[in-house]
Design a protein around this motif. Structure first.
Motif, short mmCIF file in Angstrom:
data_model
loop_
_atom_site.label_atom_id
_atom_site.label_comp_id
_atom_site.label_asym_id
_atom_site.label_seq_id
_atom_site.Cartn_x
_atom_site.Cartn_y
_atom_site.Cartn_z
N ASP A 168 36.07 6.71 60.97
CA ASP A 168 37.30 6.64 60.05
C ASP A 168 37.35 5.66 59.12
OD1 ASP A 168 37.73 9.06 61.18
OD2 ASP A 168 38.97 8.05 62.88
N PHE A 169 36.95 4.19 59.55
CA PHE A 169 36.98 3.05 59.18
C PHE A 169 36.22 3.15 57.73
CE2 PHE A 169 36.13 -1.59 58.35
CZ PHE A 169 37.25 -2.01 58.36
N ALA A 170 34.89 3.41 58.02
CA ALA A 170 33.88 3.63 57.00
C ALA A 170 34.36 4.50 55.78
CB ALA A 170 32.67 4.11 57.55
N GLU A 171 34.80 5.58 56.18
CA GLU A 171 35.52 6.46 54.97
C GLU A 171 36.53 5.79 54.39
OE1 GLU A 171 36.68 10.18 57.02
OE2 GLU A 171 34.66 10.79 57.27
N LYS A 172 37.48 5.06 54.75
CA LYS A 172 38.41 4.50 54.01
C LYS A 172 38.14 3.35 53.29
CE LYS A 172 42.03 5.33 57.38
NZ LYS A 172 42.97 6.10 56.50
N ILE A 173 36.96 2.88 53.51
CA ILE A 173 36.29 1.47 52.66
C ILE A 173 35.23 2.00 51.80
CG2 ILE A 173 37.53 -0.15 53.92
CD1 ILE A 173 34.82 -0.68 55.27
N PHE A 174 34.68 3.14 51.96
CA PHE A 174 33.52 3.80 50.99
C PHE A 174 32.43 3.43 51.56
CE2 PHE A 174 37.83 3.34 48.58
CZ PHE A 174 37.98 4.64 48.55
N VAL A 175 31.92 3.11 52.58
CA VAL A 175 30.82 2.75 53.36
C VAL A 175 30.43 3.84 54.23
CG1 VAL A 175 31.05 0.48 52.56
CG2 VAL A 175 31.47 1.06 54.82
N ARG A 214 29.00 4.93 58.09
CA ARG A 214 29.38 4.28 59.58
C ARG A 214 28.48 3.35 60.12
NH1 ARG A 214 27.69 4.02 64.24
NH2 ARG A 214 25.79 4.96 63.43
N GLN A 215 27.11 3.58 59.67
CA GLN A 215 26.09 2.73 60.19
C GLN A 215 26.31 1.40 59.50
OE1 GLN A 215 23.54 3.46 62.41
NE2 GLN A 215 23.39 1.14 62.47
N THR A 216 26.86 1.14 58.27
CA THR A 216 27.22 -0.07 58.01
C THR A 216 28.16 -0.76 58.42
OG1 THR A 216 26.52 0.63 55.46
CG2 THR A 216 27.99 -1.28 55.72
N VAL A 217 29.08 -0.17 58.92
CA VAL A 217 30.36 -0.54 59.58
C VAL A 217 29.76 -1.20 61.12
CG1 VAL A 217 32.57 -0.46 60.78
CG2 VAL A 217 32.03 0.63 58.73
N SER A 218 28.87 -0.26 61.54
CA SER A 218 28.17 -0.56 62.90
C SER A 218 27.41 -1.86 62.81
CB SER A 218 27.27 0.45 63.50
OG SER A 218 26.90 0.10 64.72
N ASN A 219 26.73 -1.97 61.83
CA ASN A 219 26.12 -3.27 61.52
C ASN A 219 26.97 -4.50 61.59
OD1 ASN A 219 23.42 -1.79 61.66
ND2 ASN A 219 23.49 -1.70 59.50
N TRP A 220 27.89 -4.31 60.74
CA TRP A 220 28.79 -5.40 60.62
C TRP A 220 29.29 -6.00 61.83
CZ3 TRP A 220 32.09 -3.13 55.86
CH2 TRP A 220 31.30 -3.20 54.77
N ASN A 246 30.25 5.43 69.26
CA ASN A 246 29.16 6.38 68.71
C ASN A 246 29.05 7.43 69.64
OD1 ASN A 246 28.91 4.56 66.36
ND2 ASN A 246 27.31 3.21 67.39
N TYR A 247 29.77 7.60 70.62
CA TYR A 247 29.58 8.63 71.46
C TYR A 247 30.92 9.41 71.80
CZ TYR A 247 28.02 11.03 75.69
OH TYR A 247 27.98 12.17 76.78
N SER A 248 30.70 10.67 71.60
CA SER A 248 32.20 11.52 71.69
C SER A 248 31.93 12.33 73.00
CB SER A 248 32.44 12.36 70.39
OG SER A 248 31.19 13.21 70.03
N ASP A 249 32.78 12.21 73.98
CA ASP A 249 32.96 13.05 75.01
C ASP A 249 34.17 12.99 75.61
OD1 ASP A 249 32.50 14.18 77.75
OD2 ASP A 249 30.53 14.38 77.08
#
Length: 258
Positions: free
Chosen positions: A23-30, A32-38, A144-147
């Protein structure tokens, strides 16, 4: 000691907004992996990205830039911090978990005292640093895990992270001084994480209160994990997974009288 780095600042912004990394990545146009790396400190966001984050989430850009400076300083001193962490763990192990002063820890690390004391000013600050480093990896794994099953999430996402740090955690779990602070940190952190899974808890039919149930579940789970990690040679997580799920889902009486 406060670690006001960009990875923790971004993580705090995201979690306060109740956003996943996706969700965060979509809002800032990057991605998910980029956000995870940050958030894991693998890479540092450019100023252009920080500007978008500041505008999107109404956060002062100066705050993000200050955190970026903190992250860069953190990286410069990462090796020195690790030496102090290793000295802290060495003394805990050598003295059977008994408390050591910051002066003794710094002397053990071999780092100049005047510089080292600016990195850590107490044993508790070192413990907090260790906790933050591991907790950041746990949060990233969970994100990164959904359950819907929290025990499955722990079995699949958390156990592998903890196993990577099994030597450190074994010392923290068995040390008299660190044990108290470490378990308090874990209990407080994971009670907050577990609470949403009890939103539908029916207090009219349950034998205990919701608060009691959350605390009991977290403490029981942590006891299983600490017992696993303090074995002479902990079983690898892929092998321990089924044991963990069995133990967390089996009434104690059935373990005692199978």
């Amino acid at each position: 000691m406060k670690f006001n780095t960009i990875q923790h600042t971004l993580q705090n912004i995201r979690t306060k907004q109740n956003l996943t990394q996706v969700d965060f990545a979509e809002k800032i146009f990057v991605s998910r992996q980029t956000v995870s790396n940050w958030e894991r400190g693998i890479s540092i966001p450019p100023v252009t990205a920080l500007s978008i984050i500041a505008n999107t989430f109404d956060v002062p850009l100066t705050q993000l830039l200050s955190a970026l400076d903190g992250e860069q300083a953190n990286r410069e001193h990462a090796a020195e911090r690790q030496l102090i962490v290793e000295a802290f763990l060495t003394l805990l192990h050598r003295h059977n978990g008994q408390y050591s002063t910051i002066d003794l820890i710094i002397a053990e690390s071999g780092i100049d005292y005047e510089h080292a004391i600016t990195l850590f000013n107490s044993p508790s600050a070192i413990l907090q640093y260790i906790a933050q480093q591991i907790d950041a990896q746990v949060i990233a794994a969970l994100d990164n895990y959904s359950d819907d099953d929290p025990l499955m999430m722990i079995a699949d996402a958390v156990l592998p992270v903890l196993y990577q740090h099994n030597h450190t955690l074994k010392i923290l779990y068995t040390g008299h001084y660190a044990n108290g602070e470490w378990l308090t940190f874990l209990k407080n952190s994971y009670q907050k994480w577990a609470a949403p899974f009890f939103d539908n808890y029916d207090i009219t039919t349950a034998p205990v209160s919701r608060k009691f149930a959350i605390e009991l579940t977290v403490k029981t789970t942590l006891s299983i994990i600490s017992t696993w990690l303090t074995q002479p040679v902990p079983t690898p997580p892929d092998q321990f997974r089924q044991t963990f799920l069995h133990l967390t889902r089996t009434p104690i009486i059935k373990l005692i009288c199978p």
